[in-house]
Design a protein around this motif. Structure first.
Motif, PDB file in Angstrom:
ATOM      1  N   ASN A 279       0.664  -1.348  -0.049  1.00 17.39           N
ATOM      2  CA  ASN A 279       0.468   0.191   0.238  1.00 17.39           C
ATOM      3  C   ASN A 279       0.472   1.506   0.054  1.00 17.39           C
ATOM      4  O   ASN A 279       0.861   2.660   1.230  1.00 17.39           O
ATOM      5  CB  ASN A 279      -0.853   0.208   0.952  1.00 17.39           C
ATOM      6  N   LEU A 280       2.143   1.124  -0.414  1.00 15.06           N
ATOM      7  CA  LEU A 280       2.937   2.782  -0.794  1.00 15.06           C
ATOM      8  C   LEU A 280       2.946   3.533  -1.683  1.00 15.06           C
ATOM      9  O   LEU A 280       1.940   3.250  -2.791  1.00 15.06           O
ATOM     10  CB  LEU A 280       3.907   1.729  -1.237  1.00 15.06           C
ATOM     11  N   THR A 281       2.393   4.619  -1.024  1.00 18.12           N
ATOM     12  CA  THR A 281       2.593   5.558  -1.621  1.00 18.12           C
ATOM     13  C   THR A 281       3.237   6.191  -2.801  1.00 18.12           C
ATOM     14  O   THR A 281       3.216   7.369  -3.131  1.00 18.12           O
ATOM     15  CB  THR A 281       1.215   6.556  -1.197  1.00 18.12           C
ATOM     16  N   GLN A 282       4.698   6.327  -2.003  1.00 27.10           N
ATOM     17  CA  GLN A 282       5.397   6.664  -2.818  1.00 27.10           C
ATOM     18  C   GLN A 282       6.983   6.070  -2.906  1.00 27.10           C
ATOM     19  O   GLN A 282       7.087   5.387  -1.284  1.00 27.10           O
ATOM     20  CB  GLN A 282       6.539   8.145  -1.177  1.00 27.10           C
ATOM     21  N   VAL A 283       7.499   6.503  -3.665  1.00 30.39           N
ATOM     22  CA  VAL A 283       9.180   5.330  -3.404  1.00 30.39           C
ATOM     23  C   VAL A 283       9.269   5.336  -2.455  1.00 30.39           C
ATOM     24  O   VAL A 283       9.541   6.217  -1.470  1.00 30.39           O
ATOM     25  CB  VAL A 283      10.072   5.355  -4.935  1.00 30.39           C
ATOM     26  N   PRO A 288      19.424   1.924  -0.830  1.00 33.14           N
ATOM     27  CA  PRO A 288      20.589   1.438  -1.065  1.00 33.14           C
ATOM     28  C   PRO A 288      21.589   1.360  -2.034  1.00 33.14           C
ATOM     29  O   PRO A 288      20.115   1.328  -3.214  1.00 33.14           O
ATOM     30  CB  PRO A 288      21.014  -0.011  -0.422  1.00 33.14           C
ATOM     31  N   ALA A 289      22.509   2.241  -2.651  1.00 32.82           N
ATOM     32  CA  ALA A 289      22.632   2.685  -3.586  1.00 32.82           C
ATOM     33  C   ALA A 289      22.942   0.802  -4.759  1.00 32.82           C
ATOM     34  O   ALA A 289      23.038   1.145  -6.582  1.00 32.82           O
ATOM     35  CB  ALA A 289      23.903   3.618  -4.031  1.00 32.82           C
ATOM     36  N   LEU A 309      15.221   8.312  -6.101  1.00 33.20           N
ATOM     37  CA  LEU A 309      15.799   7.292  -7.311  1.00 33.20           C
ATOM     38  C   LEU A 309      17.201   6.877  -7.417  1.00 33.20           C
ATOM     39  O   LEU A 309      18.003   6.673  -7.784  1.00 33.20           O
ATOM     40  CB  LEU A 309      14.804   6.840  -8.092  1.00 33.20           C
ATOM     41  N   SER A 310      17.919   8.703  -7.456  1.00 39.02           N
ATOM     42  CA  SER A 310      19.315   9.383  -7.577  1.00 39.02           C
ATOM     43  C   SER A 310      19.646   8.001  -6.832  1.00 39.02           C
ATOM     44  O   SER A 310      21.679   7.807  -7.537  1.00 39.02           O
ATOM     45  CB  SER A 310      18.417  10.834  -7.462  1.00 39.02           C
ATOM     46  N   ARG A 311      19.443   7.732  -5.536  1.00 36.16           N
ATOM     47  CA  ARG A 311      21.003   6.938  -4.914  1.00 36.16           C
ATOM     48  C   ARG A 311      20.801   5.532  -5.790  1.00 36.16           C
ATOM     49  O   ARG A 311      22.041   4.753  -5.741  1.00 36.16           O
ATOM     50  CB  ARG A 311      20.921   6.992  -3.902  1.00 36.16           C
ATOM     51  N   VAL A 312      20.804   4.621  -6.223  1.00 34.47           N
ATOM     52  CA  VAL A 312      20.338   3.236  -6.186  1.00 34.47           C
ATOM     53  C   VAL A 312      20.943   3.318  -7.941  1.00 34.47           C
ATOM     54  O   VAL A 312      20.533   3.422  -8.973  1.00 34.47           O
ATOM     55  CB  VAL A 312      18.677   2.533  -6.806  1.00 34.47           C
ATOM     56  N   ARG A 313      22.811   4.098  -8.206  1.00 26.84           N
ATOM     57  CA  ARG A 313      23.111   3.784  -8.999  1.00 26.84           C
ATOM     58  C   ARG A 313      23.135   2.904  -9.706  1.00 26.84           C
ATOM     59  O   ARG A 313      23.568   2.473 -11.140  1.00 26.84           O
ATOM     60  CB  ARG A 313      24.033   4.142  -8.906  1.00 26.84           C
ATOM     61  N   VAL A 330       5.592  12.053 -13.532  1.00 28.40           N
ATOM     62  CA  VAL A 330       6.703  12.009 -13.451  1.00 28.40           C
ATOM     63  C   VAL A 330       8.190  12.542 -13.593  1.00 28.40           C
ATOM     64  O   VAL A 330       7.601  13.056 -15.184  1.00 28.40           O
ATOM     65  CB  VAL A 330       6.947  10.437 -14.970  1.00 28.40           C
ATOM     66  N   HIS A 331       8.455  13.074 -12.747  1.00 32.07           N
ATOM     67  CA  HIS A 331       9.660  14.433 -12.767  1.00 32.07           C
ATOM     68  C   HIS A 331      10.249  13.745 -14.034  1.00 32.07           C
ATOM     69  O   HIS A 331      11.232  12.770 -14.037  1.00 32.07           O
ATOM     70  CB  HIS A 331       9.986  14.497 -11.459  1.00 32.07           C
ATOM     71  N   PRO A 332      10.541  14.702 -14.689  1.00 32.33           N
ATOM     72  CA  PRO A 332      11.606  14.455 -16.235  1.00 32.33           C
ATOM     73  C   PRO A 332      13.166  14.338 -15.491  1.00 32.33           C
ATOM     74  O   PRO A 332      14.105  13.425 -16.239  1.00 32.33           O
ATOM     75  CB  PRO A 332      12.065  15.880 -16.324  1.00 32.33           C
ATOM     76  N   GLU A 333      13.876  14.008 -14.364  1.00 33.25           N
ATOM     77  CA  GLU A 333      15.058  13.844 -13.813  1.00 33.25           C
ATOM     78  C   GLU A 333      14.349  12.462 -12.704  1.00 33.25           C
ATOM     79  O   GLU A 333      15.701  12.252 -12.021  1.00 33.25           O
ATOM     80  CB  GLU A 333      15.673  15.130 -12.765  1.00 33.25           C
ATOM     81  N   ALA A 334      13.486  11.743 -12.988  1.00 31.02           N
ATOM     82  CA  ALA A 334      13.352  10.793 -11.937  1.00 31.02           C
ATOM     83  C   ALA A 334      14.684   9.964 -12.362  1.00 31.02           C
ATOM     84  O   ALA A 334      15.580   9.051 -11.546  1.00 31.02           O
ATOM     85  CB  ALA A 334      12.033  10.236 -12.094  1.00 31.02           C
ATOM     86  N   PHE A 335      14.646   9.372 -13.836  1.00 28.09           N
ATOM     87  CA  PHE A 335      15.355   8.554 -13.885  1.00 28.09           C
ATOM     88  C   PHE A 335      17.204   8.992 -14.522  1.00 28.09           C
ATOM     89  O   PHE A 335      17.966   8.376 -15.082  1.00 28.09           O
ATOM     90  CB  PHE A 335      14.765   7.816 -15.310  1.00 28.09           C
ATOM     91  N   SER A 336      17.295  10.155 -14.695  1.00 28.03           N
ATOM     92  CA  SER A 336      18.196  10.551 -14.823  1.00 28.03           C
ATOM     93  C   SER A 336      19.845   9.715 -14.197  1.00 28.03           C
ATOM     94  O   SER A 336      20.738  10.276 -15.207  1.00 28.03           O
ATOM     95  CB  SER A 336      18.506  12.051 -14.696  1.00 28.03           C
ATOM     96  N   ARG A 337      19.798   9.471 -13.093  1.00 25.67           N
ATOM     97  CA  ARG A 337      20.840   9.749 -12.725  1.00 25.67           C
ATOM     98  C   ARG A 337      21.065   7.457 -12.932  1.00 25.67           C
ATOM     99  O   ARG A 337      22.316   6.903 -11.564  1.00 25.67           O
ATOM    100  CB  ARG A 337      21.540   9.506 -10.890  1.00 25.67           C
ATOM    101  N   LEU A 338      20.332   6.915 -13.074  1.00 24.65           N
ATOM    102  CA  LEU A 338      19.442   5.507 -13.351  1.00 24.65           C
ATOM    103  C   LEU A 338      20.558   4.919 -14.662  1.00 24.65           C
ATOM    104  O   LEU A 338      20.643   4.656 -15.459  1.00 24.65           O
ATOM    105  CB  LEU A 338      18.719   5.329 -13.424  1.00 24.65           C
TER     106      LEU A 338
END
Length: 583
Positions: A279-283, A288-289, A309-313, A330-338
């Motif tokens: 029942n999660l409403t947020q990530v 951990p990375a 999600l930025s820390r999960v490299r 969906v933020h335009p930077e949500a996946f930027s560091r993956l």
């Protein structure tokens, strides 16, 4: 959907016991399958009980003999005893106590009750390392188990209570299997694993836990808690499990209020985290990375902020299907560091368009079953590594797909656009395509220019459209030099389309309006192996046997469901499915 099913099968079913075990130095999982130990051919040795097999003097296999009574006169020197798949209800202490050298005891799948298992049943078995009591009728766990144990399997019983010495004070214990029982947190004492610091595998799935147990062994690297009633993870419950690599928490009652930013933060070696069907409403924060696979499907996520999600490299697989995500959420930077992310599942959400900022290195992108109504010029401009793209069952119209939308997808092999409202094959399809799925649309015409350069295409799925012979332009198939499967079923064809590709091996024409098979129908397809013509309008007089005469590779011809039986003598065909009137 079939390809997604296959992918998930490989991804989620095989990984727990393969992907995450490859680097572990001391894993006993291979020994956890209930089976007799011993690799030599079965033979009768001196003192072997009646009907049992004894591959060696120290091994006795009495499995599957419908035994109601524990076998007597067993040699005191045996080391491995298999009694699985019988009808045993109790274990006699006087018989067991003699087997002081026993190392493996397999009692899987019997009818043993707690009343039939005395507390002192195993006290003399001071060499016992592997005990399998799964699939019995135990209601409380054995109170005392030998300190020599390495694997304990008590799965699929009716256990509600564990004692401190059931699993505790066993320095060599590695694996505990307790899934499919009735254990709640009250029935699991705080000191349940004291003195058993080497446990690496702990399976407590499908029980009645309401929160993650505390004081778990520090050495655990595989923890399965799915299918419980867990609503929270107490602060610090996982703070000492820094070796944990595989954590299953799916199908519980977890909310964001039951987690905090430090819940997972110390799990520096965690590679697989499954939080799906909660029942999660947020990530969750503080991930951990090193996570490689993160499963958040079937929750209530409606946004993906830029930082969560930025820390999960190290993330490679991100599964977000079955949520309530919109493109604006969906933020335009949500996946930027993956930068390692190659598989992204966003199907069964509420996306009204392709979300912005897709991962640049994504290879498999699942966007099916959303509300996407258009594909713009720049939607896939940065996803140059895409190999599989699924946009099926959205709200796409041909006029709303930009003619250059796929121009950057030079590696795309699989494109699924089925279940939309397309009337034309999209323009500008990549020449790298091997599978194109356009079934269940409104296609009413095919022309060569829309299939141009698809020379490596192997499968073309056009079922459930509105195609007629007159709407297929001459030369439509001329570029499809590698096509092996063509599905034109459930259309409005009146005869077999002409000039089909020479490479074709499977041709599906069922449920059309075909009334005649002319002699030259398959003249251009000498390699054809399967032809389905069922449920058309064929009469025997209108089917030319000459059409099939030179098809030396033909294996299956299906003409069932036509108005009358069609009997064609095919010496080359391995399997002819004749018409059955009325089917």
């Amino acid at each position: 959907m079939l390809r997604i099913g296959r992918l998930l099968l490989l991804l989620l079913a095989s990984l727990p016991y393969g992907f995450l075990l490859k680097n572990h130095e001391d894993d006993d999982l291979s020994l956890a399958t209930p089976q007799p130990v011993g690799g030599t051919p079965a033979q009768k040795v001196s003192g072997c009980p009646s009907n049992c097999t004894c591959p060696a003097e120290e091994t006795v296999d009495c499995g599957g003999l419908d035994l109601h009574v524990f076998p007597g006169n067993l040699s005191a020197g045996i080391q491995h005893l298999s009694l699985q798949n019988n009808q045993l209800r109790e274990l006699p202490y006087n018989e067991l106590s003699r087997l002081s050298r026993l190392r493996t005891l397999n009692l899987h799948n019997n009818h043993i009750t707690s009343e039939g298992l005395p507390d002192e049943a195993f006290e003399s078995l001071q060499s016992l390392q592997y005990i399998y009591l799964a699939n019995n009728k135990l209601t409380v766990a054995p109170q005392f188990l030998p300190s020599t144990l390495r694997i304990v399997d008590l799965a699929a019983n009716r256990l509600s209570h564990i004692y401190p010495l059931t699993f505790g004070q066993k320095p060599g214990l590695r694996s505990v299997y307790m899934h499919n029982n009735l254990v709640n947190n009250t029935g699991l004492p705080f000191d349940a694993f004291n003195g058993s610091d080497a446990v690496t595998t702990l399976i407590f799935s499908s029980n009645r836990l309401t929160y993650v147990p505390q004081n778990l062994p520090r050495a655990i690297f595989r923890l399965h808690l799915q299918n419980n009633h867990i609503s929270r993870i107490p602060k610090g419950a996982l703070s000492s499990q820094w070796r944990l690599r595989e954590l299953y928490l799916q199908s519980n009652n977890l909310t964001n209020d039951g987690l905090d930013s430090s819940t997972f933060s110390r799990l520096k070696n965690l590679e697989y985290l499954d939080l799906s069907n909660n029942n999660l409403t947020q990530v969750p924060g503080g991930l951990p990375a090193n996570i490689v696979i993160l499963h958040l499907g079937r929750n209530h996520l409606n946004t993906l902020p830029s930082e969560r999600l930025s820390r999960v490299r190290s993330l490679q697989y991100l599964l977000l299907q079955g949520n309530t995500l919109t493109a604006t959420g969906v933020h335009p930077e949500a996946f930027s560091r993956l930068r390692s992310l190659h598989t992204l599942h966003l199907y069964n959400n509420r996306l009204e368009r392709v979300p912005p900022g897709l991962p640049r290195r994504v290879r498999s992108l699942m966007l099916l079953h959303n509300q996407i109504a258009q594909i713009g010029l720049h939607d896939f401009a940065a996803t140059y590594a895409l190999v599989e793209l699924n946009l099926s069952y959205n709200r796409l119209y041909s006029a709303h797909i930009h003619r250059l939308a796929f121009r950057k997808l030079k590696r795309l092999e699989i494109l699924d656009l089925s279940g939309n409202q397309l009337t034309l094959v999209p323009a500008g399809l990549p020449s790298s395509l091997q599978v194109l799925n356009l079934q269940k649309n409104q296609l009413n015409s095919l022309s060569p220019e829309l299939l141009v350069n698809l020379t490596v295409l192997k499968e073309l799925h056009l079922a459930h459209n509105r195609l007629r012979i007159s709407s297929i332009s001459p030369g439509t198939w001329q570029e499809l030099h590698g096509l092996k499967l063509l599905d034109l079923s459930y259309n409005e064809l009146s005869y077999v389309p002409p000039d089909l590709p020479e490479s074709l091996e499977n041709l599906y024409l069922q449920h059309n309006r075909i009334v005649v098979i002319m002699a030259e129908a398959f003249l251009t397809t000498p390699n054809i192996q399967v032809i389905t013509l069922r449920a058309n309008r064929l009469l025997a007089a209108n089917v030319s046997e000459a059409a099939f005469a030179d098809l030396k590779w033909l294996e299956v011809v299906d003409t069932t469901g036509n108005p009358e039986p069609i009997n064609i003598s095919l010496l080359q065909a391995r399997r002819w499915i004749p018409t059955q009137t009325g089917t």
